[in-house]
Design an enzyme around this catalytic site. Structure first.
Site, PDB file in Angstrom:
ATOM      1  N   SER A  24       0.828  -1.211   0.000  1.00  0.00           N
ATOM      2  CA  SER A  24       0.000   0.000   0.000  1.00  0.00           C
ATOM      3  C   SER A  24       0.861   1.259   0.000  1.00  0.00           C
ATOM      4  CB  SER A  24      -0.921   0.005   1.224  1.00  0.00           C
ATOM      5  OG  SER A  24      -0.183  -0.213   2.410  1.00  0.00           O
ATOM      6  N   ASN A 111      -2.439  -2.684  13.122  1.00  0.00           N
ATOM      7  CA  ASN A 111      -3.901  -2.519  13.046  1.00  0.00           C
ATOM      8  C   ASN A 111      -4.377  -1.273  13.800  1.00  0.00           C
ATOM      9  OD1 ASN A 111      -3.712  -4.852  11.660  1.00  0.00           O
ATOM     10  ND2 ASN A 111      -4.609  -6.167  13.250  1.00  0.00           N
ATOM     11  N   HIS A 157     -39.588  22.881 -11.312  1.00  0.00           N
ATOM     12  CA  HIS A 157     -39.660  22.024 -12.519  1.00  0.00           C
ATOM     13  C   HIS A 157     -38.861  22.620 -13.680  1.00  0.00           C
ATOM     14  CE1 HIS A 157     -43.226  20.099 -10.568  1.00  0.00           C
ATOM     15  NE2 HIS A 157     -43.423  21.343 -10.151  1.00  0.00           N
ATOM     16  N   SER A 278     -13.094  26.355 -27.793  1.00  0.00           N
ATOM     17  CA  SER A 278     -13.201  25.113 -28.544  1.00  0.00           C
ATOM     18  C   SER A 278     -12.152  25.135 -29.642  1.00  0.00           C
ATOM     19  CB  SER A 278     -14.596  25.006 -29.158  1.00  0.00           C
ATOM     20  OG  SER A 278     -14.549  24.194 -30.307  1.00  0.00           O
ATOM     21  N   LYS A 284     -16.961  29.741 -29.275  1.00  0.00           N
ATOM     22  CA  LYS A 284     -17.377  29.143 -28.004  1.00  0.00           C
ATOM     23  C   LYS A 284     -16.583  29.587 -26.780  1.00  0.00           C
ATOM     24  CE  LYS A 284     -19.493  25.444 -27.489  1.00  0.00           C
ATOM     25  NZ  LYS A 284     -19.768  24.018 -27.276  1.00  0.00           N
ATOM     26  N   ASN A 286     -16.513  27.803 -23.071  1.00  0.00           N
ATOM     27  CA  ASN A 286     -17.073  26.671 -22.323  1.00  0.00           C
ATOM     28  C   ASN A 286     -16.778  26.771 -20.830  1.00  0.00           C
ATOM     29  OD1 ASN A 286     -17.982  25.488 -24.724  1.00  0.00           O
ATOM     30  ND2 ASN A 286     -16.001  24.499 -25.064  1.00  0.00           N
ATOM     31  N   LYS A 326      -8.199   3.454   1.812  1.00  0.00           N
ATOM     32  CA  LYS A 326      -7.341   4.635   1.658  1.00  0.00           C
ATOM     33  C   LYS A 326      -7.510   5.404   0.365  1.00  0.00           C
ATOM     34  CE  LYS A 326      -4.290   2.820   4.918  1.00  0.00           C
ATOM     35  NZ  LYS A 326      -5.230   1.656   5.001  1.00  0.00           N
TER      36      LYS A 326
HETATM   37  N1  ARG Z   1      -1.320  -1.362   5.207  1.00  0.00           N
HETATM   38  C1  ARG Z   1      -2.274  -1.873   6.130  1.00  0.00           C
HETATM   39  C2  ARG Z   1      -3.610  -1.173   5.960  1.00  0.00           C
HETATM   40  O1  ARG Z   1      -3.624  -0.128   5.422  1.00  0.00           O
HETATM   41  C3  ARG Z   1      -1.803  -1.679   7.526  1.00  0.00           C
HETATM   42  C4  ARG Z   1      -2.347  -2.647   8.489  1.00  0.00           C
HETATM   43  C5  ARG Z   1      -1.824  -3.998   8.204  1.00  0.00           C
HETATM   44  N2  ARG Z   1      -2.150  -4.946   9.195  1.00  0.00           N
HETATM   45  C6  ARG Z   1      -1.962  -6.261   9.050  1.00  0.00           C
HETATM   46  N3  ARG Z   1      -2.296  -7.011  10.000  1.00  0.00           N
HETATM   47  N4  ARG Z   1      -1.466  -6.754   7.946  1.00  0.00           N
HETATM   48  O2  ARG Z   1      -4.665  -1.663   6.314  1.00  0.00           O
END
Ligand code: ARG
Length: 467
Positions: A24, A111, A157, A278, A284, A286, A326
C-alpha cells in the site's frame, strides 16, 4: 529473502504479483506525517510508563525526527518490499538507530497504528475542508450582498415560477454549505477517539497509558473496545458521506452555472480565467471548471459507495480488505477540496447580467401568484377562486401572446368585474420580490440583512481560525 519485519517463519519472499497486490506504500505514504506523530506519542508513553528505557525513547524520537525531515525534503526512499508506510518508517528507523527501533512496536500493532493514522489524516483534512467551505460561503455571501436586489426568474420544474433575487439564490447555497460544515463537524466529533493501544485486536498485557497517547494526539479519549478500535471505519464513512452531500451541492451549483452561461440563458459571464475555448468552434466559451465540478461529484459519491461495499459483511476485526479504505478516502477528500477551490474562484469571477435576468424574471407569467394574492387581499376572494380567475387571465394573455401586465383593465374586468387599476401595481417583478418579506423570503431587504449576517459571522470565524 523473507520479509525482515515479519518474515520469521517464512523462507522466501512473496511472488511479484503478491507484492503488487499487497503493498500500500504507493498511496499510504500520504500518512507519513500522521504515522510519525503517532509513533512519537507512542514512544513517549512507552518511556513514561517505564516499558522502554529513556535512552531508547530518546534514540527513537531522534530517529523519527530525522525521518520526518527526510520525507519533507523528498530524500526518503519508499520501498514496495516494505509494504506500507508503517514498515517503511520502522525499517528506516532501524538503519538510523539500530536495534532500539525494534522496541517501538512494543504494545502496538499495525492494526491500531493504521486506524490512528487514518483518523488523524481525516481529522486534519476535515479541518482544512471546513475552512475551504467557509471561504466559498464568503464568496457567495459577498455576491449576495452585491446583488441582493437583482431580480431573476425563480424556477420549479425548471419552469419560470416566481421572480426571486440573485442574492437570495446565492444565499440558498450558503445555507446548504453551512449544513455540510455541520455534518463534517459532527463526523469529526465522533471520530476524535484514539484507537492506539488496542494493539492487534485484544489490547495488550503491557502497562500502557492510552489516555496519555490519546491526549498527546489531540483526541478526546481513547476508544473503549479494542475489537471495535481496529475494525471500525465509520469515521471514514461518515466523513465520505458528508463529503458526498457537499459534492452533490457543488454539482447542483455547477449545473446552474453551466445553464446560466449558455447564450440561451445568458444570466452570467465567466471571464477567461474560468472558461476555455473550442478547438473547432471559434465562437465558443465553455464553462469547463463548472462541468468538472459537476462531474467530479461522481468520484466522491463513488468513494462512499466503494467503502460501504468494502466494509459490508466483514467479520470482526481487521481484514486486509480494509486497506482499500485509503485510495477512495484520499481521492474523494482531495477532489472535494479541488472542487471547493474552483467553485470559490468561479463565484468570485462570475458577473451576473442583471438586465437579462430581469427580462426573463417576468417571462412565463411569473407574477401570476402576485395577481392571485391581490385578488385574495383586496377582493377577499378565497385563494382557490383567485387561483381560478388568475388562471383564466393567464390563458387570455397567452392567447394574445402578451404578458399579464399588458392586458387592459377592461379585458381583466371581463373575467372578474371587481378588478381595479390598482392590480397593475403588483404585476412588476420588482414589486413582486419586494413584497416577499416573510421570514426566509426573497425580498431584497431580507437578502441584504441575511448576507450581512453571514458575512459578519464568517469574518468572525476566519479571525478565530487565524488565532
Ligand atoms: N497497510 C495496512 C492497511 O492499510 C496496515 C495494516 C496492516 N495490518 C496487518 N495485520 N497486515 O490496512
Amino acid at each position: 529473502m523473507s520479509n525482515r519485519m515479519w518474515g520469521g517463519r517464512f523462507e522466501s519472499g512473496p511472488a511479484e504479483i503478491m507484492e503488487e497486490i499487497n503493498a500500500s506504500i504507493d498511496f499510504d505514504k500520504r500518512l507519513a506525517t500522521q504515522d510519525i506523530r503517532g509513533s512519537l506519542a507512542h514512544a513517549a508513553m512507552l518511556g513514561k510508563t517505564g516499558i522502554l528505557s529513556q535512552e531508547d525513547v530518546a534514540a527513537i524520537e531522534g530517529g523519527l525526527k530525522t525521518i520526518a525531515a527526510e520525507i519533507e525534503a523528498g530524500t526518503f526512499t519508499f520501498s514496495r518490499a516494505l509494504e506500507d508506510i508503517h514498515m517503511n518508517i520502522e525499517s528506516r528507523l532501524r538503519d538510523l538507530i539500530g536495534p532500539a527501533a525494534g522496541r517501538l512496536h512494543t504494545a502496538r500493532s499495525r492494526n491500531d497504528q493504521v486506524a490512528t493514522d487514518m483518523r488523524l489524516w481525516v481529522r486534519d483534512t476535515v479541518d482544512a475542508l471546513d475552512a475551504q467551505i467557509a471561504d466559498l460561503q464568503e464568496a457567495l455571501a459577498t455576491k449576495a450582498a452585491e446583488f441582493a436586489a437583482a431580480v431573476m426568474p425563480g424556477f420549479t420544474h425548471l419552469q419560470s415560477a416566481q421572480p426571486v433575487t440573485f442574492g437570495h439564490h446565492c444565499l440558498a447555497y450558503v445555507e446548504m454549505l453551512a449544513r455540510d460544515r455541520g455534518r463534517l463537524r459532527d463526523a469529526r466529533a465522533r471520530l476524535n477517539e484514539c484507537p492506539l493501544g488496542a494493539a492487534a485486536l485484544a489490547g495488550t498485557s503491557f502497562p500502557i497509558d492510552r489516555h496519555m497517547t490519546a491526549q498527546a494526539l489531540g483526541f478526546d479519549r481513547p476508544t473503549a473496545n479494542s475489537l471495535d478500535s481496529v475494525s471500525d471505519r465509520d469515521f471514514a464513512l461518515e466523513t465520505l458521506s458528508a463529503a458526498a452531500i457537499c459534492a452533490m451541492h457543488l454539482s447542483r451549483l455547477a449545473e446552474e452555472i453551466t445553464l446560466w452561461m449558455t447564450p440561451q440563458f445568458a444570466f452570467i459571464k465567466l471571464s477567461d480565467k474560468f472558461t476555455t475555448g473550442s478547438s473547432i468552434m471559434p465562437q465558443k466559451r465553455n464553462p469547463d471548471a463548472a462541468e468538472l465540478v459537476r462531474g467530479k461529484a461522481g468520484r466522491v459519491l463513488g468513494a462512499l459507495q466503494g467503502l460501504l461495499v468494502v466494509m459490508k459483511g466483514l467479520p470482526l476485526t481487521y481484514s486486509k480488505d480494509m486497506q482499500e479504505d485509503k485510495e477512495g478516502v484520499f481521492d474523494a477528500l482531495q477532489t472535494l477540496s479541488l472542487c471547493l477551490a474552483a467553485m470559490a474562484g468561479m463565484i468570485r469571477d462570475l458577473e451576473p447580467d442583471t438586465k437579462a435576468m430581469k427580462k426573463w424574471a417576468g417571462a412565463g407569467f411569473s407574477t401570476a401568484t402576485d395577481l392571485a394574492d391581490w385578488l385574495v387581499r383586496v377582493l377577499a376572494l378565497p385563494f382557490r377562486d383567485a387561483h381560478h380567475v388568475t388562471g383564466r387571465l393567464v390563458g387570455l394573455a397567452a392567447s394574445k401572446g402578451v404578458g399579464l401586465e399588458k392586458l387592459t383593465l377592461s379585458e381583466m374586468q371581463e373575467v372578474e368585474p371587481r378588478i381595479t387599476q390598482e392590480i397593475f401595481g403588483v404585476l412588476g417583478v420588482e414589486k413582486s420580490v419586494r413584497s416577499r418579506v416573510s421570514h426566509g423570503g426573497t425580498a431584497p431587504a431580507n437578502v441584504k440583512r441575511e448576507a450581512r449576517r453571514w458575512l459578519a459571522r464568517l469574518a468572525k470565524e476566519a479571525e478565530k481560525r487565524r488565532g
